[in-house]
Design a protein around this motif. Structure first.
Motif, short mmCIF file in Angstrom:
data_model
loop_
_atom_site.label_atom_id
_atom_site.label_comp_id
_atom_site.label_asym_id
_atom_site.label_seq_id
_atom_site.Cartn_x
_atom_site.Cartn_y
_atom_site.Cartn_z
N LYS A 8 30.68 -28.18 -6.52
CA LYS A 8 30.32 -28.84 -5.27
C LYS A 8 31.56 -29.39 -4.58
CE LYS A 8 27.39 -32.43 -3.22
NZ LYS A 8 26.39 -33.49 -3.47
N ALA A 9 32.43 -30.02 -5.34
CA ALA A 9 33.67 -30.55 -4.76
C ALA A 9 34.53 -29.42 -4.20
CB ALA A 9 34.44 -31.34 -5.81
N THR A 10 34.56 -28.29 -4.90
CA THR A 10 35.32 -27.13 -4.43
C THR A 10 34.77 -26.62 -3.11
OG1 THR A 10 35.89 -26.48 -6.69
CG2 THR A 10 36.04 -24.78 -4.98
N TYR A 11 33.45 -26.53 -3.03
CA TYR A 11 32.82 -26.06 -1.80
C TYR A 11 33.06 -27.03 -0.65
CZ TYR A 11 30.34 -22.45 -4.45
OH TYR A 11 30.02 -21.35 -5.22
N GLU A 12 32.93 -28.30 -0.91
CA GLU A 12 33.10 -29.29 0.16
C GLU A 12 34.54 -29.36 0.65
OE1 GLU A 12 29.44 -32.41 -0.71
OE2 GLU A 12 31.43 -32.87 -1.50
N ALA A 13 35.49 -28.92 -0.19
CA ALA A 13 36.90 -28.96 0.19
C ALA A 13 37.29 -27.80 1.11
CB ALA A 13 37.77 -28.94 -1.06
N ASP A 14 36.44 -26.77 1.20
CA ASP A 14 36.77 -25.60 2.03
C ASP A 14 35.49 -25.02 2.62
OD1 ASP A 14 37.80 -23.36 3.23
OD2 ASP A 14 38.91 -22.65 1.47
N LEU A 15 34.98 -25.66 3.66
CA LEU A 15 33.73 -25.23 4.26
C LEU A 15 33.84 -23.87 4.93
CD1 LEU A 15 32.31 -28.54 5.80
CD2 LEU A 15 31.73 -27.45 3.63
N ASP A 16 35.01 -23.53 5.43
CA ASP A 16 35.18 -22.21 6.04
C ASP A 16 34.95 -21.10 5.01
OD1 ASP A 16 35.71 -23.21 8.53
OD2 ASP A 16 37.89 -23.14 8.30
N ARG A 17 35.42 -21.32 3.80
CA ARG A 17 35.22 -20.32 2.74
C ARG A 17 33.75 -20.27 2.34
NH1 ARG A 17 37.41 -17.05 -0.79
NH2 ARG A 17 36.61 -16.92 -2.91
N VAL A 18 33.08 -21.42 2.30
CA VAL A 18 31.66 -21.43 1.98
C VAL A 18 30.88 -20.60 3.00
CG1 VAL A 18 29.59 -22.86 1.72
CG2 VAL A 18 31.78 -23.66 0.83
N LYS A 19 31.18 -20.82 4.27
CA LYS A 19 30.49 -20.08 5.33
C LYS A 19 30.76 -18.59 5.21
CE LYS A 19 30.70 -24.04 8.48
NZ LYS A 19 31.36 -24.62 9.67
N MET A 20 31.99 -18.22 4.85
CA MET A 20 32.32 -16.81 4.67
C MET A 20 31.55 -16.21 3.50
SD MET A 20 36.05 -15.03 3.90
CE MET A 20 36.16 -15.66 2.22
N MET A 21 31.45 -16.94 2.40
CA MET A 21 30.81 -16.41 1.20
C MET A 21 29.29 -16.35 1.30
SD MET A 21 32.79 -15.28 -1.11
CE MET A 21 34.52 -15.26 -1.57
N TYR A 22 28.70 -17.21 2.10
CA TYR A 22 27.24 -17.22 2.22
C TYR A 22 26.74 -16.49 3.47
CZ TYR A 22 26.61 -20.52 -1.64
OH TYR A 22 26.59 -21.10 -2.88
N ARG A 23 27.63 -16.16 4.39
CA ARG A 23 27.23 -15.52 5.63
C ARG A 23 26.73 -14.10 5.36
NH1 ARG A 23 31.89 -15.80 8.17
NH2 ARG A 23 31.46 -17.76 9.20
N PRO A 24 25.52 -13.74 5.82
CA PRO A 24 24.97 -12.41 5.54
C PRO A 24 25.41 -11.35 6.56
CG PRO A 24 23.31 -13.74 6.62
CD PRO A 24 24.53 -14.63 6.45
#
Length: 233
Positions: free
Chosen positions: A212-228
């Motif tokens: 969770k801390a990793t995801y919150e530290a890089d929201l752009d990467r989260v959006k890239m990884m979850y974007r369909p």
């Protein structure tokens, strides 16, 4: 070192590896489900399908492993208590069913993740033979990976796919959506269009997990990884 796929998978079963794991993004995972197979980076590119970029892409091309399919012998997220660098969607494969399904190709075992090969002699990048694998291969060493080679960049999911596990820590600050629901809709739609269905589970993180801390530290990467879908340039 390479061994026939059946022989190598039989060896993994003999040492207790009953499941194999592959992590990727939502976008790439959906392409796998539509095609009914894990596909190499090169195969997806050749077929003009969609995939999320990975930090190892340049190296995979350089070391001529662009057309290979990589899997792990352990759930890295669970064992390492951290987010998997390759993505939040994890395919869980049944080793025995995969062994019975494969009829072509060979398998190699890496000593080091290819991202580290620049400082490793070519002779030390792979295990030399199955005897060396038996003596030294360690499922707790995340560098030790299973690589499907000369299989057309295609590993069928028809009988071997057991389930899909989705990283979905609740209330990731700044996202504004439930990541599990966001991913689930895309995965289910891809299954509807493809030849194979399976259960999709929300990951239950172990105590002390830092994803969770990793995801919150890089929201752009989260959006890239979850974007369909691919973001327009």
């Amino acid at each position: 070192m390479t061994a026939t796929a059946k022989k190598a998978l039989k060896h993994l079963l003999d040492i207790g590896v009953t499941e194999l794991y592959h992590a990727n993004s939502v976008l790439t995972a959906c392409e796998f489900l539509r095609q009914g197979a894990l596909l190499s980076r090169g195969t997806i590119e050749a077929l003009k399908l969609r995939q999320t970029s990975q930090y190892t892409d340049r190296l995979d091309k350089h070391y001529n492993i662009w057309n290979d399919v990589f899997v792990d012998t352990v759930d890295i997220h669970h064992r390492g208590r951290k987010a998997n660098d390759y993505g939040p969607i994890m395919f869980v494969l049944d080793t025995e069913k995969l062994m019975n399904e494969l009829s072509t190709g060979v398998i190699g075992f890496t000593r080091y993740n290819p991202s580290k090969w620049g400082s490793v002699k070519a002779s030390r990048r792979w295990f030399a033979d199955l005897e060396a694998v038996e003596e030294e291969f360690d499922v707790n060493d995340f560098d030790h990976m299973v690589v499907f080679r000369h299989c057309g960049g295609h590993v069928s999911l028809k009988n071997s796919l057991k389930r899909i596990v989705v990283d979905a820590p609740e209330e990731v600050e700044g996202m504004g959506v439930d990541l599990f629901s966001y991913a689930l809709g895309s995965l289910k739609h891809a299954m509807y269009l493809g030849p194979k269905t399976c259960t999709v589970e929300r990951r239950e993180c172990p105590a002390g997990c830092g994803c969770k801390a990793t995801y919150e530290a890089d929201l752009d990467r989260v959006k890239m990884m979850y974007r369909p879908f691919l973001k327009k340039a």
